[in-house]
Write a protein that holds these residues in place. Structure first.
Motif, PDB file in Angstrom:
ATOM      1  N   PHE A 115       0.869  -1.173   0.000  1.00 36.65           N
ATOM      2  CA  PHE A 115       0.000   0.000   0.000  1.00 36.65           C
ATOM      3  C   PHE A 115       0.907   1.224   0.000  1.00 36.65           C
ATOM      4  O   PHE A 115       1.675   1.433   0.929  1.00 36.65           O
ATOM      5  CB  PHE A 115      -0.895  -0.033   1.242  1.00 36.65           C
ATOM      6  N   SER A 116       0.824   2.054  -1.090  1.00 36.35           N
ATOM      7  CA  SER A 116       1.849   3.087  -1.257  1.00 36.35           C
ATOM      8  C   SER A 116       1.234   4.425  -1.646  1.00 36.35           C
ATOM      9  O   SER A 116       0.264   4.498  -2.410  1.00 36.35           O
ATOM     10  CB  SER A 116       2.872   2.663  -2.318  1.00 36.35           C
ATOM     11  N   GLY A 117       1.859   5.474  -1.111  1.00 35.83           N
ATOM     12  CA  GLY A 117       1.573   6.849  -1.513  1.00 35.83           C
ATOM     13  C   GLY A 117       2.867   7.543  -1.844  1.00 35.83           C
ATOM     14  O   GLY A 117       3.104   8.672  -1.439  1.00 35.83           O
ATOM     15  N   SER A 118       3.721   6.861  -2.597  1.00 38.76           N
ATOM     16  CA  SER A 118       5.072   7.347  -2.862  1.00 38.76           C
ATOM     17  C   SER A 118       5.114   8.168  -4.140  1.00 38.76           C
ATOM     18  O   SER A 118       4.174   8.197  -4.947  1.00 38.76           O
ATOM     19  CB  SER A 118       6.037   6.168  -2.965  1.00 38.76           C
ATOM     20  N   CYS A 119       6.244   8.826  -4.338  1.00 33.64           N
ATOM     21  CA  CYS A 119       6.461   9.628  -5.536  1.00 33.64           C
ATOM     22  C   CYS A 119       6.718   8.705  -6.723  1.00 33.64           C
ATOM     23  O   CYS A 119       6.837   7.493  -6.585  1.00 33.64           O
ATOM     24  CB  CYS A 119       7.611  10.600  -5.336  1.00 33.64           C
ATOM     25  N   GLN A 120       6.842   9.310  -7.911  1.00 33.24           N
ATOM     26  CA  GLN A 120       6.904   8.506  -9.127  1.00 33.24           C
ATOM     27  C   GLN A 120       8.116   7.575  -9.175  1.00 33.24           C
ATOM     28  O   GLN A 120       7.981   6.399  -9.500  1.00 33.24           O
ATOM     29  CB  GLN A 120       6.919   9.429 -10.346  1.00 33.24           C
ATOM     30  N   THR A 121       9.293   8.089  -8.841  1.00 32.21           N
ATOM     31  CA  THR A 121      10.500   7.255  -8.958  1.00 32.21           C
ATOM     32  C   THR A 121      10.460   6.085  -7.991  1.00 32.21           C
ATOM     33  O   THR A 121      10.813   4.952  -8.352  1.00 32.21           O
ATOM     34  CB  THR A 121      11.746   8.113  -8.701  1.00 32.21           C
ATOM     35  N   VAL A 122      10.001   6.325  -6.754  1.00 39.15           N
ATOM     36  CA  VAL A 122       9.907   5.252  -5.769  1.00 39.15           C
ATOM     37  C   VAL A 122       8.789   4.290  -6.152  1.00 39.15           C
ATOM     38  O   VAL A 122       8.943   3.064  -6.076  1.00 39.15           O
ATOM     39  CB  VAL A 122       9.684   5.827  -4.362  1.00 39.15           C
ATOM     40  N   ALA A 123       7.664   4.834  -6.584  1.00 35.53           N
ATOM     41  CA  ALA A 123       6.534   3.985  -6.964  1.00 35.53           C
ATOM     42  C   ALA A 123       6.903   3.089  -8.133  1.00 35.53           C
ATOM     43  O   ALA A 123       6.520   1.907  -8.167  1.00 35.53           O
ATOM     44  CB  ALA A 123       5.335   4.856  -7.323  1.00 35.53           C
ATOM     45  N   SER A 124       7.657   3.603  -9.082  1.00 35.01           N
ATOM     46  CA  SER A 124       8.071   2.796 -10.228  1.00 35.01           C
ATOM     47  C   SER A 124       8.974   1.645  -9.803  1.00 35.01           C
ATOM     48  O   SER A 124       8.818   0.504 -10.247  1.00 35.01           O
ATOM     49  CB  SER A 124       8.785   3.679 -11.257  1.00 35.01           C
ATOM     50  N   ALA A 125       9.916   1.936  -8.882  1.00 34.12           N
ATOM     51  CA  ALA A 125      10.852   0.904  -8.432  1.00 34.12           C
ATOM     52  C   ALA A 125      10.139  -0.188  -7.646  1.00 34.12           C
ATOM     53  O   ALA A 125      10.347  -1.387  -7.871  1.00 34.12           O
ATOM     54  CB  ALA A 125      11.955   1.543  -7.596  1.00 34.12           C
ATOM     55  N   ILE A 126       9.283   0.187  -6.698  1.00 35.98           N
ATOM     56  CA  ILE A 126       8.629  -0.832  -5.868  1.00 35.98           C
ATOM     57  C   ILE A 126       7.557  -1.573  -6.657  1.00 35.98           C
ATOM     58  O   ILE A 126       7.234  -2.728  -6.350  1.00 35.98           O
ATOM     59  CB  ILE A 126       8.039  -0.209  -4.589  1.00 35.98           C
ATOM     60  N   ALA A 127       6.989  -0.941  -7.712  1.00 31.24           N
ATOM     61  CA  ALA A 127       6.010  -1.638  -8.542  1.00 31.24           C
ATOM     62  C   ALA A 127       6.690  -2.752  -9.325  1.00 31.24           C
ATOM     63  O   ALA A 127       6.129  -3.844  -9.481  1.00 31.24           O
ATOM     64  CB  ALA A 127       5.317  -0.660  -9.476  1.00 31.24           C
ATOM     65  N   GLU A 128       7.900  -2.492  -9.822  1.00 29.52           N
ATOM     66  CA  GLU A 128       8.643  -3.548 -10.507  1.00 29.52           C
ATOM     67  C   GLU A 128       9.047  -4.652  -9.522  1.00 29.52           C
ATOM     68  O   GLU A 128       9.015  -5.841  -9.849  1.00 29.52           O
ATOM     69  CB  GLU A 128       9.871  -2.951 -11.189  1.00 29.52           C
ATOM     70  N   THR A 129       9.432  -4.259  -8.308  1.00 31.25           N
ATOM     71  CA  THR A 129       9.791  -5.245  -7.280  1.00 31.25           C
ATOM     72  C   THR A 129       8.591  -6.116  -6.917  1.00 31.25           C
ATOM     73  O   THR A 129       8.696  -7.339  -6.752  1.00 31.25           O
ATOM     74  CB  THR A 129      10.327  -4.535  -6.031  1.00 31.25           C
ATOM     75  N   ALA A 130       7.426  -5.479  -6.796  1.00 32.77           N
ATOM     76  CA  ALA A 130       6.213  -6.228  -6.468  1.00 32.77           C
ATOM     77  C   ALA A 130       5.878  -7.235  -7.559  1.00 32.77           C
ATOM     78  O   ALA A 130       5.380  -8.335  -7.283  1.00 32.77           O
ATOM     79  CB  ALA A 130       5.055  -5.257  -6.269  1.00 32.77           C
ATOM     80  N   GLY A 131       6.179  -6.873  -8.799  1.00 33.42           N
ATOM     81  CA  GLY A 131       5.931  -7.796  -9.896  1.00 33.42           C
ATOM     82  C   GLY A 131       6.791  -9.026  -9.807  1.00 33.42           C
ATOM     83  O   GLY A 131       6.363 -10.127 -10.178  1.00 33.42           O
ATOM     84  N   ILE A 132       8.005  -8.876  -9.308  1.00 37.73           N
ATOM     85  CA  ILE A 132       8.895 -10.038  -9.157  1.00 37.73           C
ATOM     86  C   ILE A 132       8.321 -11.022  -8.140  1.00 37.73           C
ATOM     87  O   ILE A 132       8.379 -12.244  -8.315  1.00 37.73           O
ATOM     88  CB  ILE A 132      10.304  -9.563  -8.736  1.00 37.73           C
TER      89      ILE A 132
END
Length: 860
Positions: free
Chosen positions: A97-114
């Motif tokens: 559950f995230s309310g992060s900025c774009q760069t952080v959101a992009s990184a953790i979204a890729e991590t979540a996909g793994i």
């Protein structure tokens, strides 16, 4: 027995408690942003939401969001490390559950996909997250930037803006919405015109004139100005927006004639972060009146209850009572954070029931559930199918992207003393309907768009199409005038045939006069052809017919001019040949020689016209011309038909030179014979006047036609009028005197006229003054002298009468010789002595002064 009952009750109580409250472990990751002006944790709103959901009887899932005490900075490395650290905590988290900025959101979204973990984001609107192949397990409860396209399209339709330009930041997250916007417009049957789509790079903001690239800011504004684009859509961040509106101020692309529509920003007073060449006041001048689209902060209907059993108004009231209400007052996405918790809670409620049907464990408190993949895919599918009510509107998703409400606002700038007051007014709300379409509704505050002018600007210079057709009334009047002229010419032709044996008509060469009539009729017909356009013809054959008419116009007018002018020219040449040099030996000039002159001119004309028609034929072409009105936004677009050929100017020049030379020579002949007046022989002064009339009106027609070539009907009226005047005056000058003469002497009984030659340059001798009566009556000598003088004058008068009678006989013989059409050629000479006495501009000679070279030839 008692112990058994106790354990049974304890087991039942524990089972009920587990069923009523099932905790779902989640990772909570939140970043602070510059526009938040506060690094407070998001725990208060999370706790509020979770605690409030516990009060709902039919909800058994409880979210357990593990997060840090403080929001982390917007740093991709820190955010990624924190996710990895939290994944291995006990109990294992099931989603992020995230309310992060774009760069952080992009990184953790890729991590979540793994890890096949679902990640739900509530504060990032970038279009980059729509790439499902990169972020397969990403869910957003906030509408993305591409959703703004629908609101923009509705806004353009509302104010009938079909032509626009787009400026966008040359980065992928801003380029994608532009591409999708163009695709969205193509779905409609409406003819949209994207006149400019220009990307601007930060590296090219300050380039000079000699070192610009295709992404230059100044080049973009040059194209906006050159293409006269009035409606400008913008996709760029707030930093570039400052530079763009600075340039808009410099180029004067603001005010009543322009409308900017941008994607709005969520940081407050972003225009104050000005590092550009313009000051803040100049930027606000250009920004004033700008329309912007943003995701709705709260739903349009404040009275709709959510699954949390509260309305948006109650939610706002509860937030105002939190300890950190100042933080949430400046946080735009609080409602989307609450709706994200509602979405996850609702999804896990449905997941629990779904897993029981699939024989998949629903005990999320045990770590072994991580080894099962059945629930992961099922959870994402359930979230994508969620359809519940939230505080920001109806919560639905399209492939993981929120279908939400978009508001349209206007930035209004007012001046109070030295300060500028900026107000953001909500005007419209684009609300999705059941068919996943949007409806544009007015905001409930009752505010309307504030225009700089009297209304919305036009999206282009309004071009009013008008055809430069010759009106029916105009053509009817010209046609009637031409018809009258044709009947007049036919009437003169009948008159010329009936009275062809009359001495006066016969001596004026009636066959040549018929040529003049024929040429005039051709000219009248050419006027009728000039007024015909394709609207008078059938659509099927209009082009072929108009091409024929184009050629017929030129042929009729040119042949008509050549025949009529050639006949007048030949008659003037004959007079010039006979009477301009009276000392030379002359021969009688018959009509056949005049026909040869006209035939020669006609052959030359036919050769030129035939070459024109074969080599470079005239064809009908449709042209358009613009006329600016007093209103800068209105321009009249005239369309007209014109007969054109590739080298028309060359052919017209050849015709003009050929006929111009003839008119110059004819004018010279007419001037040389201006003082010769033998009406029965050559209609002397009337033919000369006709020649002057043709020359003058031909030149006038050419000049007027050149200056009025863009005004089709006026040009036709004036050209036709000049042609009709020229032809009619020529006919009247040639035939009206004959008609009057025949009316005076219908039986041709009058004697033929004498040769009359005006000599303007000779000295005029006045008659001798009368003899004064002497007062001295008593003088006998004076009386005798007077009587003697009277006798001498009487004798002289008798001699002059005798000489006059003999001159009449000689003139009759000369005219009889000229009348004989098949007679032989006679050679004669007339000598007028220099001792001629002039009186009243008429030459008088004595009989002894006439010398006829061979008088006997006249009697043969």
């Amino acid at each position: 027995m008692w112990y058994c009952s106790y354990f049974v009750l304890l087991y039942i109580f524990g089972f009920v408690n587990l069923t009523i409250s099932k905790q779902i472990p989640l990772i909570g990751l939140f970043t602070s942003t510059n526009h938040d002006n506060n690094s407070s944790s998001s725990s208060l709103v999370i706790n509020y939401a979770v605690n409030h959901l516990k009060t709902i009887d039919n909800l058994t899932s409880e979210l357990l969001i593990q997060h840090s005490e403080q929001d982390i900075p917007c740093d991709m490395a820190i955010g990624t490390k924190m996710v990895f650290d939290m994944i291995h905590r006990k109990p294992r988290p099931l989603a992020i559950f995230s309310g992060s900025c774009q760069t952080v959101a992009s990184a953790i979204a890729e991590t979540a996909g793994i890890y096949d973990m679902t990640i739900i984001i509530y504060s990032e609107t970038s279009s980059l997250f729509t790439a499902r192949e990169k972020y397969p397990s990403l869910i957003r409860t906030v509408p993305g930037d591409s959703q703004h396209n629908i609101a923009r399209k509705l806004l353009l339709k509302t104010y009938n803006w079909r032509r626009f330009g787009i400026l966008y930041q040359y980065e992928r997250q801003y380029t994608m919405p532009v591409t999708r916007f163009n695709d969205l417009l193509h779905e409609d049957s409406i003819e949209w015109e994207n006149a400019l789509s220009k990307g601007i790079s930060f590296n090219d903001l300050d380039e000079t004139q000699g070192n610009r690239t295709r992404n230059s800011l100044k080049d973009a504004f040059d194209e906006l100005q050159r293409n006269n684009i009035r409606i400008i859509l913008g996709n760029f961040n707030s930093t570039m927006a400052i530079r763009i509106f600075c340039e808009a101020f410099r180029y004067n692309l603001y005010g009543s004639r322009f409308q900017w529509i941008i994607v709005g920003y969520y940081e407050p007073e972003w225009w104050l972060k000005n590092e550009g060449p313009c000051n803040t006041s100049e930027i606000l001048v250009a920004l004033n009146g700008t329309l912007q689209t943003r995701v709705a902060e709260s739903r349009y209907d404040d009275n709709t209850r959510t699954i949390a059993d509260l309305t948006p108004a109650q939610f706002k009231f509860d937030l105002s009572r939190l300890k950190t209400s100042s933080y949430y007052k400046h946080s735009y996405f609080v409602g989307y954070e609450f709706d994200a918790i509602l979405t996850l809670t609702s999804a896990f409620e449905k997941l629990d029931n779904s897993l029981l049907k699939q024989n998949c464990s629903n005990n999320f408190s045990n770590d072994f559930i991580w080894r099962q993949s059945c629930w992961r895919t099922e959870l994402i599918d359930i979230i994508k199918k969620v359809d519940i009510e939230g505080v920001t509107g109806r919560i639905r998703f399209n492939n993981g992207d929120r279908i939400g409400e978009i508001v349209i606002e206007q930035i209004l700038v007012s001046h109070s003393g030295k300060s500028n007051n900026v107000e953001i007014v909500k005007l419209f709300v684009a609300i999705p309907t059941d068919q996943l379409k949007y409806a544009l509704l007015y905001a409930k505050n009752g505010r309307n768009v504030t225009w700089h002018g009297y209304g919305p600007p036009n999206d282009r210079i309004k071009r009013i199409d008008r055809a430069q057709r010759i009106s029916v009334l105009t053509y009817t009047i010209i046609a009637i005038a031409s018809g009258i002229g044709i009947f007049l010419a036919i009437g003169f032709f009948v008159f010329n045939i009936i009275f062809r044996t009359h001495r006066f008509i016969r001596m004026s060469s009636p066959q040549i006069n018929n040529l003049i009539i024929a040429g005039c009729i051709f000219s009248y017909i050419s006027v009728l052809l000039m007024g015909i356009d394709s609207t008078l013809l059938g659509k099927r054959y209009s082009d072929a017919a108009m091409n024929f008419i184009c050629a017929a116009r030129i042929w009729m007018l040119s042949i008509g001019f050549t025949i009529s002018f050639g006949a007048i020219f030949s008659k003037t040449w004959r007079v010039h040949t006979i009477f301009t040099n009276v000392d030379a030996q002359k021969r009688a000039i018959k009509d056949i020689r005049l026909f040869m002159i006209v035939g020669t001119l006609l052959v030359i004309d036919t050769v030129l016209l035939s070459a024109w028609q074969i080599i470079d034929p005239l064809k009908i072409h449709k042209y358009k011309s613009q006329t600016q009105t007093t209103d800068e936004d209105i321009m009249i677009l005239w369309s007209h038909e014109e007969c054109r050929s590739n080298r028309r100017s060359i052919w017209v020049t050849m015709q003009s030179i050929y006929k111009g030379v003839l008119m110059v020579i004819g004018s010279r002949f007419a001037w040389a014979t201006r003082n010769v007046h033998i009406a029965a022989l050559n209609d002397s002064k009337y033919v000369g006047m006709s020649l002057y009339n043709v020359v003058l009106l031909s030149i006038t027609t050419a000049v007027v036609g050149y200056f009025l070539r863009d005004q089709h009907e006026r040009s036709y009226i004036l050209t036709s009028t000049f042609i009709l005047l020229c032809v009619t005056i020529t006919l009247c000058l040639v035939f009206v005197p004959k008609f009057l003469e025949v009316a005076k002497d219908p039986r041709s009984e009058a004697k033929p006229q004498r040769v009359v030659i005006s000599t303007a340059g000779a000295k005029s001798h006045s008659p001798p003054p009368p003899v004064e009566e002497k007062e001295k009556k008593n003088s006998t000598k004076d009386n005798e002298q007077a009587i003697l003088k009277m006798k001498q004058l009487t004798n002289q008068n008798d001699v002059l009468k005798l000489s006059a009678n003999k001159c009449d006989e000689l003139i009759n013989k000369l005219l009889s010789a000229l009348e004989e059409a098949n007679g032989k050629q006679y050679q004669f000479e007339i000598f007028i002595p220099t001792s001629t006495i002039l009186m009243d501009d008429i030459t008088h000679t004595h009989e002894s002064d006439w010398l006829l070279a061979d008088e006997n030839q006249l009697t043969k």
